[in-house]
Each structure stands twice: as structure tokens, then as C-alpha cells.
Write an enzyme that holds these catalytic residues in place. Structure first.
Site, PDB file in Angstrom:
ATOM      1  N   HIS A   1       0.796  -1.245   0.000  1.00  0.00           N
ATOM      2  CA  HIS A   1       0.000   0.000   0.000  1.00  0.00           C
ATOM      3  C   HIS A   1       0.827   1.293   0.000  1.00  0.00           C
ATOM      4  O   HIS A   1       0.712   2.101   0.915  1.00  0.00           O
ATOM      5  CB  HIS A   1      -1.015   0.012   1.141  1.00  0.00           C
ATOM      6  CG  HIS A   1      -0.526  -0.447   2.502  1.00  0.00           C
ATOM      7  ND1 HIS A   1       0.618   0.043   3.087  1.00  0.00           N
ATOM      8  CD2 HIS A   1      -1.048  -1.342   3.377  1.00  0.00           C
ATOM      9  CE1 HIS A   1       0.760  -0.528   4.262  1.00  0.00           C
ATOM     10  NE2 HIS A   1      -0.222  -1.374   4.461  1.00  0.00           N
TER      11      HIS A   1
ATOM     12  N   ASP B   1      -6.309  -3.247   0.281  1.00  0.00           N
ATOM     13  CA  ASP B   1      -6.142  -3.054   1.734  1.00  0.00           C
ATOM     14  C   ASP B   1      -7.521  -3.021   2.401  1.00  0.00           C
ATOM     15  O   ASP B   1      -7.774  -2.209   3.297  1.00  0.00           O
ATOM     16  CB  ASP B   1      -5.324  -1.790   2.047  1.00  0.00           C
ATOM     17  CG  ASP B   1      -4.818  -1.792   3.494  1.00  0.00           C
ATOM     18  OD1 ASP B   1      -5.009  -2.804   4.203  1.00  0.00           O
ATOM     19  OD2 ASP B   1      -4.235  -0.769   3.910  1.00  0.00           O
TER      20      ASP B   1
ATOM     21  N   HIS C   1     -14.188  -2.297   9.549  1.00  0.00           N
ATOM     22  CA  HIS C   1     -14.373  -2.015  10.979  1.00  0.00           C
ATOM     23  C   HIS C   1     -15.864  -1.829  11.211  1.00  0.00           C
ATOM     24  O   HIS C   1     -16.627  -1.578  10.270  1.00  0.00           O
ATOM     25  CB  HIS C   1     -13.623  -0.739  11.376  1.00  0.00           C
ATOM     26  CG  HIS C   1     -12.137  -0.850  11.278  1.00  0.00           C
ATOM     27  ND1 HIS C   1     -11.385  -1.623  12.151  1.00  0.00           N
ATOM     28  CD2 HIS C   1     -11.251  -0.297  10.415  1.00  0.00           C
ATOM     29  CE1 HIS C   1     -10.105  -1.522  11.814  1.00  0.00           C
ATOM     30  NE2 HIS C   1      -9.986  -0.745  10.767  1.00  0.00           N
TER      31      HIS C   1
HETATM   32 ZN   LIG Z   1      -0.553  -2.300   6.202  1.00  0.00          ZN
END
Ligand SMILES: [Zn+2]
Length: 435
Positions: free
Chosen positions: A227, A300, A304
Site C-alpha cells: 500500500h 487493503d 471495521h
Molecule cells: Zn498495512
């Protein structure tokens, strides 16, 4: 009559040519059959090998309130993915062969997507004692990473790369110098100053990219930079390639689409790690994609709960979901503006990630597994997080109008996702099915 399925009149993802493709028992056949049990007319639609996401957090074991293997892999199928690599920062950490096997078994039982678990580099991801790399590999680990946190000790990273080398596994580096990050919560810049929030400079990422490129040179071990977000990090990767090092790198859609201004008025849906950065970093990201410095894309995907993301900005967890918006963000923000051709963009989601992790090749050639995606490259839709298959709703793209819609995903010839617009017809009804 046999069990074959034929997709007719599709457009080949690379050549753009008209394509009929047949598969049976999970494998692509040499030629479209005269008699198939099922025909799909894919006129106007693009057919490509299933997408691969090398960087996904499926949150199991231990964090099923955020995401489950079942829901995360269902989301992957909805996004056109047929394979994902999942990160080991679960509870417990995937640092033993037993947990790698557990994840694989659960993913297989769910059946939505191939899952390649990533084993931890250090026990408990504590950055100290190395795990048993060869046993993790034997159990099915596709790579090694302490993702979620950096390996701050250069000596530990050196030993990890030496120890990983005979296994052939890459080490995926979450590059974030802890002392430079401090208690920063977003990119260091004007917006952070305006909001009175502590910043994280791009150098927190790039200094470790440079270090790990040097350690790859020292050891011959394979480094995969996760990332990437900062201009200087893209330079570090470009430099490592010029030196001929075994270093690869990925970036994510949010880094080519958004800047730190998306944080706006403390929007926790724009809080991720590494953080959204400046316009100059975003420009550098696109330049690194265009010139081939960036090997592949990843999401990624970091789900949550709504409660966690409802906390004050400084306390909310880092991360956004990405599986169900990845392809559309690529088509809308890289292909439509002319930065990449469709073929070059899709390579970064298909062949390039498979090459980076040495996963089995997938193509449209006869004999390949029928891991496929059919999408409409121009259809527009509006992102509605409530419609996500993922348990996570944490996206900064809610309400965005995007172009490019996944209509069908097939895993070994089985439909794992079908959306409106794809019609199945029995072969006998589809006149002209045989040629
Ligand atoms: Zn990471």
C-alpha cells in the site's frame, strides 16, 4: 446435452476482440461447444480472468464483529475477485501452520473465492522472534508479513529476508517508521494543521522502503512494498527496480483517487494507514502506475464496525473497505481519464499480482481454471454501502457515481456472483448458439 456453459459475444479484456468462451467442469475448453447446457450473451461486456487482491483483512479468527471469511470472500466475489491473499493480523495472529490451515479450510467451506493466507513474519507480530517460515509455507502460506505494523528492527528484517530466501516467499512490508509516525492520525500537511490533528509525514513510509530495498540487496530476499502512498516511496521503488533488486510494490485505489482533503471535517471514513496524502503524492502515485513502477494494485480491504468508526477521529481505527469498489475506481479514475488502457489496468489486478506472489497463472486459455469475471466497463452505478456484501460499511465513496460494474464472477466454473443484466438461457432457446 452436456454440462458446459458458453459465454457468447464477450469482448476480450486484452485485445478487445469478440470472444466466445466455453467451460465445463471448472476448466476452459478449447472451442465453444455446439451443445451447451447454458448460454450467456455477453454483448457489450468485457470478459477477463478473475481479479486478485493481494492485501485483504478478513478479520478471522477473532474479529468477526468487523468481518468474517464468509462475508469478506462473498464481497470479493461481488467485486470480481476470484482470489485474495489475507493478512495475518487477526486474533490470534496467523503465526502457526494450524491457523493457516484453519483459514484455508474455512475459506474453502465458504466457497466464494480462493484464499491465500499470509503468515506472520514474527511470533505474535511482535517484531522479535521469527516464525517457522517453511512450515507456514507447507501449510499454504503464500507470503509473509507483519502487516498492520512495521518491522522496526533492521536486524530482524535482515534475518527474516535471509530465512525466507530458500522458501521463495516474499516479505510484504508495511512501511511506517514508528518514531516518525509518533501518534499521528493523518497526513502531515495543511489539512492536519487546520484540524489540529497530528500528522504523519511521507518520509515515515519512504525511509523504510529504502531500508528494505537495501536489505533485499544484502540478502537476496524478496521484498513486496505494501500500500504505497508517498511520492518518495514511489521513487524508492523505482530506484530499487533500476538496481535490479527483488523488490515489488503495490498501491490502492484510494491513493490515486483521494487526498488528505477528504478528511474534511474529521471524517473517519477518510482515516487510513498509510494516510491519504497531498495532491503531489497523488500525482506521483498515478505517474508510478503509468510508468510501470507499481507492479500491482490491492485494496487493503480493512473492515471495521460502525461503532468503531463513529469514535472521535483520533480514536477511530485506521482503514476502509475496498473489495466492492476496486474495479470501478480503477475504471473511473485511471482508465476513463486516459492514464491507462483497460488492458494495462486489468493486468495490475490479474497477471501482475499473481506474478508478484507466484500464484498459479490464470488466463482465458484452454485448460485454465474457469476463474472469470464479466463486467460492463461503462455502466454507471452509485456506491451504496448498505448494499455491500462485506460486513464493513466504512468507505469514503458512499454516494459516489462510478463507472464499471461487475455482472458475473465465476470460480472454477461456478457462479459466485451474478448481478442484474446477465441473462442465462438454456442452449436450446438461444438460437444460433452453435456455429
Ligand atoms: Zn498495512
Amino acid at each position: 446435452m452436456n454440462g458446459a456453459t458458453v459465454i457468447r459475444n464477450a469482448r476480450h479484456w486484452r485485445t478487445g476482440e469478440r470472444l466466445d468462451l466455453a467451460f465445463d467442469r471448472g476448466v476452459i475448453l478449447a472451442s465453444p461447444l455446439r451443445e451447451a447446457s447454458r448460454v450467456i450473451d455477453a454483448r457489450g461486456l468485457t470478459l477477463a480472468p478473475g481479479l486478485v487482491d493481494l492485501h485483504v483483512h478478513l478479520r478471522e479468527p477473532g474479529q468477526a464483529s468487523k468481518e468474517t471469511i464468509e462475508r469478506g470472500t462473498r464481497a470479493a466475489a461481488a467485486g470480481g475477485f476470484t482470489a485474495v491473499a489475507c493478512m495475518p493480523n487477526s486474533e490470534p495472529v496467523l503465526d502457526s501452520p494450524a491457523w493457516i490451515e484453519w483459514v484455508r479450510a474455512r475459506a474453502e467451506a465458504a466457497g466464494w473465492c480462493r484464499v491465500h493466507p499470509i503468515g506472520a513474519v514474527t511470533v505474535g507480530q511482535k517484531g522479535e522472534q521469527l516464525t517457522e517460515f517453511s512450515s507456514l509455507k507447507s501449510a499454504g502460506a503464500a507470503a509473509l508479513s507483519d502487516d498492520g505494523r512495521p518491522i522496526m528492527s533492521a536486524a530482524v528484517m535482515r534475518h527474516a529476508l535471509e530465512y525466507a530466501r530458500p522458501t521463495g516467499l516474499p516479505i510484504i512490508c508495511h512501511e511506517e517508521d514508528a518514531s516518525l509516525k509518533g501518534d499521528g492520525v493523518m497526513h502531515e500537511g495543511f489539512t492536519a494543521t487546520r484540524l489540529g490533528l497530528r500528522g504523519i509525514p511521507g518520509a515515515a513510509e519512504s525511509v523504510l522502503c529504502r531500508r528494505d530495498a537495501d536489505l533485499s540487496e544484502l540478502t537476496g530476499g524478496r521484498v513486496h512494498l505494501a500500500h504505497l502512498s508517498a511520492s518518495a516511496s514511489f521513487d524508492a521503488l523505482r530506484d530499487a527496480k533500476r538496481r535490479g533488486l527483488a523488490v515489488t510494490g503495490e498501491t490502492c485505489p484510494h491513493y490515486w483517487v483521494l487526498t488528505d482533503e477528504a478528511v474534511g471535517d474529521y471524517d473517519t471514513h477518510a482515516k487510513m494507514n498509510p494516510p491519504l496524502r497531498s495532491e503531489a503524492d497523488r500525482d506521483a502515485c498515478i505517474a508510478a502506475i503509468v510508468d510501470g513502477t507499481i507492479d500491482c494494485f490491492s485494496t487493503d480491504h480493512a473492515p471495521h464496525t460502525a461503532d468503531e468508526k463513529a469514535r472521535p477521529f483520533t480514536d477511530a481505527p485506521f482503514g476502509i473497505v475496498g473489495l466492492e469498489t476496486a474495479l470501478a475506481l480503477t475504471l473511473t479514475h485511471l482508465v476513463a481519464p486516459g492514464h491507462l488502457t483497460l488492458a494495462r489496468a486489468l493486468e495490475r489486478w490479474t497477471e501482475a499480482p499473481r506474478r508478484a506472489f507466484r500464484l498459479p497463472e490464470v488466463s482465458l486459455a484452454p485448460g485454465s481454471p474457469a476463474d472469470l469475471v464479466v463486467f460492463d466497463p461503462v455502466a454507471e452505478w452509485t456506491v451504496d454501502p448498505d448494499a455491500f456484501f462485506s460486513k464493513g460499511r466504512n468507505t469514503p465513496f458512499a454516494g459516489w457515481r462510478l463507472r464499471g460494474r461487475v455482472l458475473a464472477t465465476m470460480l472454477a466454473g461456478r457462479f459466485t456472483h451474478v448481478a442484474g443484466g446477465v441473462e442465462f438461457a438454456a442452449a436450446s432457446e438461444a438460437t444460433g448458439a452453435s456455429r
